[in-house]
Design a protein around this motif. Structure first.
Motif, PDB file in Angstrom:
ATOM      1  N   THR A 180       0.834  -1.211   0.000  1.00 58.09           N
ATOM      2  CA  THR A 180       0.000   0.000   0.000  1.00 58.09           C
ATOM      3  C   THR A 180       0.868   1.260   0.000  1.00 58.09           C
ATOM      4  OG1 THR A 180      -1.713  -1.197   1.225  1.00 58.09           O
ATOM      5  CG2 THR A 180      -1.858   1.214   1.192  1.00 58.09           C
ATOM      6  N   GLU A 181       1.859   1.302   0.872  1.00 61.60           N
ATOM      7  CA  GLU A 181       2.719   2.488   0.969  1.00 61.60           C
ATOM      8  C   GLU A 181       3.493   2.719  -0.323  1.00 61.60           C
ATOM      9  OE1 GLU A 181       5.151   1.709   4.348  1.00 61.60           O
ATOM     10  OE2 GLU A 181       3.614   2.296   5.819  1.00 61.60           O
ATOM     11  N   LYS A 182       4.056   1.666  -0.870  1.00 67.75           N
ATOM     12  CA  LYS A 182       4.894   1.830  -2.060  1.00 67.75           C
ATOM     13  C   LYS A 182       4.056   2.111  -3.308  1.00 67.75           C
ATOM     14  CE  LYS A 182       9.000  -0.539  -0.425  1.00 67.75           C
ATOM     15  NZ  LYS A 182      10.197  -1.304  -0.837  1.00 67.75           N
ATOM     16  N   MET A 183       2.864   1.556  -3.380  1.00 64.82           N
ATOM     17  CA  MET A 183       1.972   1.896  -4.487  1.00 64.82           C
ATOM     18  C   MET A 183       1.584   3.367  -4.426  1.00 64.82           C
ATOM     19  SD  MET A 183       1.290  -0.503  -6.747  1.00 64.82           S
ATOM     20  CE  MET A 183      -0.232   0.138  -7.442  1.00 64.82           C
ATOM     21  N   HIS A 184       1.246   3.855  -3.241  1.00 67.26           N
ATOM     22  CA  HIS A 184       0.874   5.267  -3.096  1.00 67.26           C
ATOM     23  C   HIS A 184       2.035   6.182  -3.487  1.00 67.26           C
ATOM     24  CE1 HIS A 184      -2.519   4.399   0.050  1.00 67.26           C
ATOM     25  NE2 HIS A 184      -2.779   3.915  -1.150  1.00 67.26           N
ATOM     26  N   ARG A 185       3.239   5.750  -3.148  1.00 73.44           N
ATOM     27  CA  ARG A 185       4.408   6.567  -3.445  1.00 73.44           C
ATOM     28  C   ARG A 185       4.692   6.606  -4.946  1.00 73.44           C
ATOM     29  NH1 ARG A 185       8.452   3.997  -0.242  1.00 73.44           N
ATOM     30  NH2 ARG A 185       7.050   4.551   1.466  1.00 73.44           N
ATOM     31  N   MET A 186       4.575   5.462  -5.602  1.00 76.93           N
ATOM     32  CA  MET A 186       4.885   5.369  -7.019  1.00 76.93           C
ATOM     33  C   MET A 186       3.741   5.870  -7.894  1.00 76.93           C
ATOM     34  SD  MET A 186       6.962   4.396  -9.519  1.00 76.93           S
ATOM     35  CE  MET A 186       8.140   3.160  -8.935  1.00 76.93           C
ATOM     36  N   ILE A 187       2.499   5.539  -7.499  1.00 77.50           N
ATOM     37  CA  ILE A 187       1.319   5.872  -8.303  1.00 77.50           C
ATOM     38  C   ILE A 187       0.325   6.601  -7.399  1.00 77.50           C
ATOM     39  CG2 ILE A 187      -0.486   4.967  -9.825  1.00 77.50           C
ATOM     40  CD1 ILE A 187       1.220   2.417 -10.100  1.00 77.50           C
ATOM     41  N   PRO A 188       0.403   7.920  -7.308  1.00 74.30           N
ATOM     42  CA  PRO A 188      -0.528   8.660  -6.444  1.00 74.30           C
ATOM     43  C   PRO A 188      -1.981   8.357  -6.810  1.00 74.30           C
ATOM     44  CG  PRO A 188       1.260  10.071  -7.194  1.00 74.30           C
ATOM     45  CD  PRO A 188       1.399   8.798  -7.959  1.00 74.30           C
ATOM     46  N   GLY A 189      -2.789   8.148  -5.793  1.00 75.93           N
ATOM     47  CA  GLY A 189      -4.196   7.839  -6.017  1.00 75.93           C
ATOM     48  C   GLY A 189      -4.480   6.366  -6.221  1.00 75.93           C
ATOM     49  N   SER A 190      -3.439   5.535  -6.223  1.00 75.05           N
ATOM     50  CA  SER A 190      -3.646   4.100  -6.419  1.00 75.05           C
ATOM     51  C   SER A 190      -4.323   3.478  -5.197  1.00 75.05           C
ATOM     52  CB  SER A 190      -2.322   3.405  -6.712  1.00 75.05           C
ATOM     53  OG  SER A 190      -1.406   3.591  -5.647  1.00 75.05           O
ATOM     54  N   GLN A 191      -4.849   2.257  -5.383  1.00 75.14           N
ATOM     55  CA  GLN A 191      -5.608   1.586  -4.332  1.00 75.14           C
ATOM     56  C   GLN A 191      -5.084   0.167  -4.130  1.00 75.14           C
ATOM     57  OE1 GLN A 191     -10.014   1.976  -5.078  1.00 75.14           O
ATOM     58  NE2 GLN A 191      -9.282   2.922  -6.969  1.00 75.14           N
ATOM     59  N   VAL A 192      -5.030  -0.251  -2.887  1.00 71.47           N
ATOM     60  CA  VAL A 192      -4.804  -1.653  -2.547  1.00 71.47           C
ATOM     61  C   VAL A 192      -6.007  -2.103  -1.727  1.00 71.47           C
ATOM     62  CG1 VAL A 192      -3.375  -3.297  -1.284  1.00 71.47           C
ATOM     63  CG2 VAL A 192      -2.295  -1.475  -2.618  1.00 71.47           C
ATOM     64  N   ILE A 193      -6.666  -3.162  -2.174  1.00 68.73           N
ATOM     65  CA  ILE A 193      -7.911  -3.626  -1.557  1.00 68.73           C
ATOM     66  C   ILE A 193      -7.723  -5.055  -1.050  1.00 68.73           C
ATOM     67  CG2 ILE A 193     -10.364  -4.097  -1.957  1.00 68.73           C
ATOM     68  CD1 ILE A 193     -10.332  -1.957  -4.127  1.00 68.73           C
ATOM     69  N   TRP A 194      -8.117  -5.299   0.178  1.00 66.04           N
ATOM     70  CA  TRP A 194      -8.011  -6.617   0.802  1.00 66.04           C
ATOM     71  C   TRP A 194      -9.330  -7.361   0.631  1.00 66.04           C
ATOM     72  CZ3 TRP A 194      -4.544  -9.861   2.861  1.00 66.04           C
ATOM     73  CH2 TRP A 194      -5.012 -10.912   3.663  1.00 66.04           C
ATOM     74  N   TYR A 195      -9.239  -8.622   0.185  1.00 70.43           N
ATOM     75  CA  TYR A 195     -10.444  -9.441   0.086  1.00 70.43           C
ATOM     76  C   TYR A 195     -10.672 -10.198   1.386  1.00 70.43           C
ATOM     77  CZ  TYR A 195     -13.999 -12.616  -1.565  1.00 70.43           C
ATOM     78  OH  TYR A 195     -15.188 -13.297  -1.715  1.00 70.43           O
ATOM     79  N   ASP A 196     -11.895 -10.210   1.843  1.00 67.55           N
ATOM     80  CA  ASP A 196     -12.307 -10.849   3.092  1.00 67.55           C
ATOM     81  C   ASP A 196     -12.213 -12.376   2.943  1.00 67.55           C
ATOM     82  OD1 ASP A 196     -13.783 -11.854   5.274  1.00 67.55           O
ATOM     83  OD2 ASP A 196     -15.687 -11.475   4.241  1.00 67.55           O
TER      84      ASP A 196
END
Length: 665
Positions: A180-196
């Motif tokens: 999540t942190e590295k995606m936000h840093r590389m691609i602003p506005g990106s999302q990481v979603i956890w499946y239940d």
């Protein structure tokens, strides 16, 4: 040709299946990436969101062919204005969305996520290896971020469908946090979603709600995608447990209805209504059910007709709309029975390629409902101006003097400069006395009456719908006043292959800094008897005057490689009489994007063999194209390729000024 899906050289998108393949992955100058930028759209900020998770027959079907498929009735999706994010799902460990989905979604302002999934015993083994070493986790996460950036992706869905060793749970949390942190840093506005799925104890026990057993993962990423067998009580619990992140909880809704309230299918609305009542976001899983179960033959009718699938969902799905110029569309959904260029069929080959999809209207056929004017619109494949078809409108004009309107686009565009508006229209049947207009609705200040600008088809309208004081009717430009960038290759009295083409200029004294709220088609008559309307709309363009003054520039440095020339006698699909001295040419063409007006959305490729007339070869979204099995004749000859860019504004470069490349064989 470009869409030869039987040729092994045709570029295909593919997933990644092992940890080692991820670690070994390197970016390259290849063809398998999305290129369309994520367009801005206007959304209400504080509202539940809608995610579509596309899962169909294992994925990577006709959509895997990067240059398109010859199966014109392949599955397609065009309800982008109702969707906030899109997940491409398969059962491969790393699912990279085919570029056609990224291109189509991004044109409509919808971010696209890939999937990281591990399942059952194989998934357990993969997770055991990955989570055993923090340095391996970091390397793996870095590669997932690099893959996403390279492919123009906007995030990941994490789906762990296997047990996790209890002593590795902390490392799984670290994996989610790092990604999540590295995606936000590389691609602003990106999302990481956890499946239940897996819990904090490492058990594979779907909770169907947000609770203490899965909140540890929710806390480390952007959202959670709940499993499908929830209850009303679990929705209430999820809302309470979300704290200030109510809209980051996506309620899973399986359109196949497996364990679902309402049973899915055409009754999916029942589950959707309950999720919205709880003010939660929704994740609509496998809406391709309409196609997969009911087939392609009646797909469009089942998809959006009155009392069919999206008709039922629409009231629960907030819309987002375009908020910037240019606004341009040929209404093409990315498929067709043939291909049209300026009103002529340049190819009779069927095709599908979502990368070629144009911005879609925000009013679907189903939203018109039943009405007394027999008013309908639908995609028409038997004729078109550009792309795979046109939009057809039929209706019965009332004799009361009131207009018949078809809303095309809801927008929120600040009209801060003068604009040009152009469109093409063909009358299939229209009774005498009917007048047609493209209309623009403008609003400036809250409480102030809206202003409507009417742009008539007829050069001199004898009967103009007067409307109110805030309606303004303009006349189209004379040929000599049309800017070069908007001029058609040949024009006779503004008629082009029986299409009526019109260009208007709207200056700031009329626009006055207003907000463009709506664009549509309107018909009007003051006859005493009702009239019938049956017309095709080929395209609509609204472009700032500044952009129109930029003349399209040519592509540069066209080169070729990967050249092969085969005798046609080696091909089993030809008759002996067709083989005489003929050869089959395959190659890759590459070029540099034009320097001016860099927002190219597609390139049209033409070829001429030994000085003959140009023939259309195909269209591509990338600055490279694989050409396979192009028939050439004689021992020696010369084939000249022409690469003609088309821009986001809809402007297409004059083919006589386009870049060329000659290949001698």
């Amino acid at each position: 040709m470009l869409r030869n899906t039987n040729d092994k050289r045709a570029p295909c998108a593919s997933p990644i299946n092992t940890i080692q393949e991820v670690l070994d992955w390197q970016d390259s100058d290849d063809y398998y990436v999305g290129v369309a930028p994520l367009e801005p759209t206007h959304r209400l900020e504080d509202r539940p969101k809608t995610l579509v998770c596309h899962d169909m027959a294992g994925g990577y079907l006709e959509d895997r062919f990067v240059q398109g498929s010859g199966k014109y009735d392949a599955y397609r999706f065009y309800h982008w204005h109702l969707v906030d994010s899109f997940v491409y799902f398969s059962h491969h460990m790393i699912t990279i969305p085919p570029p056609c989905w990224i291109n189509a979604a991004h044109k409509h302002g919808v971010p696209v996520l890939g999937t990281f999934i591990t399942e059952w015993e194989d998934g357990y083994n993969k997770c055991s290896r990955l989570l055993a070493d923090l340095s391996l986790i970091e390397r793996f996460v870095d590669q997932m971020v690099n893959i996403a950036a390279h492919h123009s992706m906007d995030g990941w869905l994490i789906n762990i469908e296997n047990e996790i060793q209890y002593d590795q749970i902390d490392n799984l949390v670290i994996f989610v946090r790092l990604l999540t942190e590295k995606m936000h840093r590389m691609i602003p506005g990106s999302q990481v979603i956890w499946y239940d799925s897996v819990t904090v104890n490492g058990d594979l026990t779907w909770q169907n709600e947000l609770n203490d057993l899965n909140s540890i993962f929710f806390d480390e990423c952007d959202a959670i995608f709940l499993n499908y067998t929830w209850t009303n009580e679990k929705l209430v619990n999820s809302a309470i447990n979300s704290g200030t992140r109510l809209h980051d909880v996506f309620v899973g809704i399986d359109v196949f209805g497996r364990g679902m309230i309402g049973g899915g299918g055409y009754n999916t609305k029942e589950a959707l209504a309950l999720a919205r009542k709880a003010q939660l976001s929704i994740a609509l899983f496998a809406p391709g059910w309409v196609y997969e179960v009911n087939g392609s033959r009646e797909f469009d009718a089942n998809e959006e007709s009155v009392f069919r699938f999206w008709y039922y969902l629409r009231p629960y799905l907030p819309m987002h709309v375009s908020c910037s110029l240019p606004l341009s569309s040929t209404f093409c959904q990315g498929w067709g029975k043939r291909t049209y260029m300026h009103g002529q069929a340049v190819s009779n080959d069927p095709w599908s390629n979502l990368s070629m999809q144009q911005p879609q209207p925000t009013l679907t056929h189903s939203e018109m409902g039943y009405n007394p004017h027999q008013q309908y619109k639908w995609l028409h494949l038997e004729d078109g101006f550009l792309g795979g078809g046109s939009m057809r409108f039929v209706g019965r004009l009332p004799n009361s003097g009131s207009p018949l309107t078809y809303r095309l686009f809801d927008t929120a565009i600040n009209m801060s400069s003068s604009v040009y508006v152009s469109y093409s229209l063909k009358q299939m049947h229209m009774d005498a006395g009917a007048n047609l207009f493209i209309y623009l609705v403008l609003n400036k200040d809250e409480g102030e009456k809206e202003k409507r600008i009417l742009l008539p088809v007829e050069h001199t309208v004898t009967t103009i719908y007067a409307g109110g004081d805030n309606d303004t009717t303009l006349q189209c430009l004379d040929d000599l006043d049309i800017p070069p960038a908007l001029q058609l290759p040949v024009s006779k009295g503004r008629e082009y292959n029986q299409w009526q083409c019109r260009v208007f200029r709207i200056d700031m004294d009329i626009l006055d800094g207003s907000i463009l709220d709506e664009v549509g088609l309107m018909a009007y008559t003051d006859n005493e008897e009702p009239l019938m309307l049956n017309v095709l709309l080929g395209n609509v363009q609204i472009i700032s005057a500044e952009d129109v003054t930029l003349c399209p520039s040519s592509v540069m440095n066209i080169t070729c490689d990967q050249v092969t020339i085969d005798n046609l006698s080696t091909r089993s699909d030809l008759l002996p009489s067709e083989e005489s001295g003929a050869k089959s040419l395959s190659m890759r063409l590459r070029w540099l994007q034009p320097e001016i007006m860099a927002d190219v959305t597609s390139y049209h490729i033409w070829y001429s063999l030994n000085g003959a007339d140009r023939e259309w070869l195909g269209s591509t979204y990338s600055n490279k194209s694989y050409i396979t099995n192009l028939d050439v004749h004689g021992e020696h000859g010369c084939i000249t390729f022409t690469v003609q860019p088309q821009y986001k504004s809809g402007i297409i470069q004059d083919i006589n000024k386009a870049g060329t490349y000659s290949f001698k064989y």
